[in-house]
Write a protein that holds these residues in place. Structure first.
Motif, PDB file in Angstrom:
ATOM      1  N   GLN A 221       6.412  11.950   3.416  1.00 53.68           N
ATOM      2  CA  GLN A 221       6.543  13.344   3.849  1.00 53.68           C
ATOM      3  C   GLN A 221       7.594  14.082   3.035  1.00 53.68           C
ATOM      4  N   ARG A 222       8.676  13.401   2.657  1.00 48.45           N
ATOM      5  CA  ARG A 222       9.709  14.039   1.841  1.00 48.45           C
ATOM      6  C   ARG A 222       9.161  14.450   0.478  1.00 48.45           C
TER       7      ARG A 222
ATOM      8  N   ARG B  63      10.179   0.007   9.753  1.00 54.74           N
ATOM      9  CA  ARG B  63       9.943   0.044   8.305  1.00 54.74           C
ATOM     10  C   ARG B  63       8.786   0.960   7.969  1.00 54.74           C
ATOM     11  N   MET B  64       7.729   0.947   8.792  1.00 53.46           N
ATOM     12  CA  MET B  64       6.602   1.848   8.565  1.00 53.46           C
ATOM     13  C   MET B  64       7.026   3.309   8.777  1.00 53.46           C
ATOM     14  N   GLU B  65       7.907   3.533   9.751  1.00 54.05           N
ATOM     15  CA  GLU B  65       8.408   4.887   9.978  1.00 54.05           C
ATOM     16  C   GLU B  65       9.114   5.420   8.733  1.00 54.05           C
ATOM     17  N   ARG B  66       9.922   4.564   8.107  1.00 50.65           N
ATOM     18  CA  ARG B  66      10.642   4.990   6.904  1.00 50.65           C
ATOM     19  C   ARG B  66       9.682   5.286   5.753  1.00 50.65           C
ATOM     20  N   TYR B  67       8.607   4.513   5.662  1.00 46.98           N
ATOM     21  CA  TYR B  67       7.615   4.793   4.613  1.00 46.98           C
ATOM     22  C   TYR B  67       6.938   6.148   4.859  1.00 46.98           C
ATOM     23  N   VAL B  68       6.564   6.409   6.108  1.00 48.65           N
ATOM     24  CA  VAL B  68       5.937   7.693   6.435  1.00 48.65           C
ATOM     25  C   VAL B  68       6.885   8.842   6.100  1.00 48.65           C
TER      26      VAL B  68
ATOM     27  N   GLU C  87       0.836  -1.205   0.000  1.00 43.56           N
ATOM     28  CA  GLU C  87       0.000   0.000   0.000  1.00 43.56           C
ATOM     29  C   GLU C  87       0.871   1.256   0.000  1.00 43.56           C
ATOM     30  N   TYR C  88       1.921   1.254   0.784  1.00 44.45           N
ATOM     31  CA  TYR C  88       2.830   2.398   0.815  1.00 44.45           C
ATOM     32  C   TYR C  88       3.580   2.549  -0.501  1.00 44.45           C
ATOM     33  N   GLU C  89       4.036   1.441  -1.064  1.00 42.75           N
ATOM     34  CA  GLU C  89       4.750   1.501  -2.339  1.00 42.75           C
ATOM     35  C   GLU C  89       3.843   2.079  -3.432  1.00 42.75           C
ATOM     36  N   ALA C  90       2.564   1.707  -3.407  1.00 48.57           N
ATOM     37  CA  ALA C  90       1.608   2.251  -4.374  1.00 48.57           C
ATOM     38  C   ALA C  90       1.452   3.755  -4.185  1.00 48.57           C
TER      39      ALA C  90
ATOM     40  N   GLN D  39      -1.362   6.686   9.549  1.00 47.42           N
ATOM     41  CA  GLN D  39       0.022   6.915   9.947  1.00 47.42           C
ATOM     42  C   GLN D  39       0.579   8.188   9.327  1.00 47.42           C
ATOM     43  N   VAL D  40       0.264   8.425   8.067  1.00 49.90           N
ATOM     44  CA  VAL D  40       0.767   9.624   7.393  1.00 49.90           C
ATOM     45  C   VAL D  40       0.151  10.884   7.992  1.00 49.90           C
ATOM     46  N   THR D  41      -1.122  10.833   8.336  1.00 44.37           N
ATOM     47  CA  THR D  41      -1.787  12.012   8.922  1.00 44.37           C
ATOM     48  C   THR D  41      -1.487  12.173  10.406  1.00 44.37           C
TER      49      THR D  41
END
Length: 210
Positions: free
Chosen positions: A173-174, A164-169, A122-125, A153-155
């Protein structure tokens, strides 16, 4: 291009049977399939595709040669993203639909060459769709996903406890920090059927025997 269409028709047969299908491409697929001298594998594919209600149209460029100032006017409006990721033992993939402020759509079915969990897919998408939006010059984006975890998580509603989820967030954000505005919303799976169908197509399209 015809082979890709064959794969799509095989894996999304119920959609092809239930709806009229519009194929947008810069390639003259219709002319190739209707050539009187078409033979061999192309002839076989033409017969297989003939059972569906398919119309072919030229693909229009969203961004190209424009009058000075026209591009800035388009990119300053809101672009809409629908994203979905899928993962199974056979692989992982993503479906994404990017709609410009003037209504043109760009659709992708992406197959990843690495294994992911469902949440990672889902994050990769989401990341793939955001990169595409930035590449197309979007400055205001609303992204819609049926992933409750990614959306919250993003909001900041959910804490990303897994590294790993932290790195996706952080990656999301970047990318979005360069946008003038960005909104991420969770929608129901039923409202995200097209992106879901694309992600499932990405998972299975290379497994079909000919």
């Amino acid at each position: 291009m015809v082979l890709a269409l064959i794969y799509a028709a095989l894996r999304l047969r119920r959609y092809f049977h239930a709806h009229q299908i519009e194929v947008l491409s810069s390639c003259p697929i219709k002319q190739v399939l209707l050539k009187p001298e078409t033979s061999g594998r192309l002839a076989k594919w033409a017969i297989e595709l003939g059972e569906h209600d398919i119309s072919y149209h030229p693909r229009q460029e969203i961004i190209g040669t424009t009058r000075q100032g026209c591009l800035e006017e388009k990119t300053d409006q809101q672009w809409t993203l629908y994203t979905d990721g899928a993962s199974s033992k056979e692989g992982s993939g993503a479906g994404l639909i990017l709609t410009s402020p003037t209504g043109e759509e760009i659709t992708y079915a992406l197959r990843f060459d690495f294994q992911t969990s469902n949440n990672e897919a889902e994050y990769e998408a989401l990341l793939a769709s955001l990169r595409l939006a930035v590449k197309m010059g979007a400055e205001r984006v609303i992204a819609l996903t049926d992933s409750r975890l990614a959306a919250n998580q993003v909001t900041g509603e959910f804490e990303a406890k897994d590294k790993r989820m932290e790195r996706y967030v952080e990656a999301v954000q970047r990318i979005t920090s360069s946008l003038k505005s960005f909104t991420l919303k969770q929608i129901s799976r039923g409202s995200n059927k097209r992106a879901d169908a694309l992600s499932m197509l990405a998972l299975t399209m290379f497994r079909a025997p000919l």
